[in-house]
Design a protein around this motif. Structure first.
Motif, short mmCIF file in Angstrom:
data_model
loop_
_atom_site.label_atom_id
_atom_site.label_comp_id
_atom_site.label_asym_id
_atom_site.label_seq_id
_atom_site.Cartn_x
_atom_site.Cartn_y
_atom_site.Cartn_z
N ALA A 291 -6.33 3.30 12.72
CA ALA A 291 -5.06 2.79 13.26
C ALA A 291 -4.02 3.90 13.39
N LEU A 292 -4.14 4.93 12.56
CA LEU A 292 -3.19 6.04 12.59
C LEU A 292 -3.70 7.21 13.42
N GLY A 293 -4.85 7.02 14.08
CA GLY A 293 -5.41 8.09 14.91
C GLY A 293 -5.93 9.26 14.10
N MET A 294 -6.51 8.94 12.95
CA MET A 294 -7.01 9.98 12.06
C MET A 294 -8.46 9.70 11.66
N ARG A 295 -9.05 10.70 11.02
CA ARG A 295 -10.39 10.55 10.47
C ARG A 295 -10.27 10.62 8.96
N LEU A 296 -10.90 9.68 8.26
CA LEU A 296 -10.88 9.67 6.80
C LEU A 296 -11.86 10.71 6.29
N ARG A 297 -11.41 11.52 5.34
CA ARG A 297 -12.27 12.50 4.70
C ARG A 297 -12.17 12.29 3.19
N VAL A 298 -13.29 12.07 2.54
CA VAL A 298 -13.33 11.84 1.10
C VAL A 298 -14.17 12.94 0.48
N GLY A 299 -13.74 13.49 -0.63
CA GLY A 299 -14.51 14.55 -1.26
C GLY A 299 -14.19 14.66 -2.73
N PHE A 300 -14.84 15.59 -3.36
CA PHE A 300 -14.63 15.86 -4.78
C PHE A 300 -14.08 17.28 -4.91
N PHE B 117 0.83 -1.20 0.00
CA PHE B 117 0.00 0.00 0.00
C PHE B 117 0.87 1.25 0.00
N GLU B 118 1.86 1.30 0.89
CA GLU B 118 2.71 2.48 0.98
C GLU B 118 3.52 2.71 -0.30
N ALA B 119 3.80 1.66 -1.03
CA ALA B 119 4.54 1.79 -2.29
C ALA B 119 3.64 2.16 -3.46
N GLY B 120 2.33 2.27 -3.20
CA GLY B 120 1.40 2.60 -4.27
C GLY B 120 1.02 1.42 -5.12
N GLY B 121 1.22 0.22 -4.59
CA GLY B 121 0.98 -0.98 -5.38
C GLY B 121 -0.45 -1.49 -5.40
N THR B 122 -1.32 -0.91 -4.58
CA THR B 122 -2.71 -1.37 -4.57
C THR B 122 -3.66 -0.18 -4.48
N MET B 123 -4.82 -0.34 -5.09
CA MET B 123 -5.88 0.67 -4.99
C MET B 123 -6.78 0.26 -3.84
N PRO B 124 -6.77 1.01 -2.75
CA PRO B 124 -7.51 0.60 -1.56
C PRO B 124 -9.01 0.84 -1.68
N THR B 125 -9.75 0.08 -0.91
CA THR B 125 -11.19 0.31 -0.79
C THR B 125 -11.41 1.33 0.32
N LEU B 126 -12.60 1.90 0.36
CA LEU B 126 -12.90 2.84 1.45
C LEU B 126 -12.85 2.18 2.82
N PRO B 127 -13.37 0.94 2.98
CA PRO B 127 -13.24 0.30 4.29
C PRO B 127 -11.77 0.11 4.72
N LEU B 128 -10.89 -0.19 3.79
CA LEU B 128 -9.47 -0.32 4.14
C LEU B 128 -8.90 1.04 4.56
N LEU B 129 -9.25 2.09 3.84
CA LEU B 129 -8.78 3.42 4.22
C LEU B 129 -9.29 3.81 5.61
N GLU B 130 -10.53 3.43 5.93
CA GLU B 130 -11.07 3.69 7.27
C GLU B 130 -10.26 2.97 8.33
N ARG B 131 -9.93 1.71 8.09
CA ARG B 131 -9.14 0.93 9.05
C ARG B 131 -7.78 1.56 9.28
N LEU B 132 -7.15 1.99 8.19
CA LEU B 132 -5.84 2.63 8.31
C LEU B 132 -5.95 3.96 9.05
N ALA B 133 -6.97 4.73 8.74
CA ALA B 133 -7.16 6.02 9.40
C ALA B 133 -7.30 5.83 10.91
#
Length: 99
Positions: free
Chosen positions: A83-92, A65-81
């Motif tokens: 775990a990193l003590g962050m909130r995921l924000r998605v927008g256009f 993931f960190e190397a840019g080798g995979t396109m993550p799903t939103l649930p994966l991004l939520e899990r990472l957020a």
């Protein structure tokens, strides 16, 4: 003697194709997401293995993931957020303002 062309000219010519532009944009998104996760993980002093454990993943998945080798799903991004003590924000964003 033939005229030498700059890298920017060659890249712009290659990206004139819609398929190439789409692939380039997808790679850019993967790279930027991976870089953001890596920067936050390092700022927290975490190893990839530690982040993987907290997020419920395996260390090789974090490395890819960190190397840019995979396109993550939103649930994966939520899990990472989380775990990193962050909130995921998605927008256009309008294309004329996008980087």
């Amino acid at each position: 003697m033939s005229e030498r062309r700059s890298w920017d000219d060659l890249r712009n010519e290659a990206l004139a194709s819609p398929e190439a532009r789409e692939a380039y944009d997808a790679a850019r998104i993967r790279f930027e997401l991976g870089a953001a996760v890596r920067e936050r993980r390092e700022a927290l002093g975490m190893t990839q293995a530690q982040l993987a454990q907290v997020a419920g993943l395996l260390q090789p998945a974090i490395a890819r993931f960190e190397a840019g080798g995979t396109m993550p799903t939103l649930p994966l991004l939520e899990r990472l957020a989380v775990a990193l003590g962050m909130r995921l924000r998605v927008g256009f964003e309008p294309l004329d303002r996008a980087s």
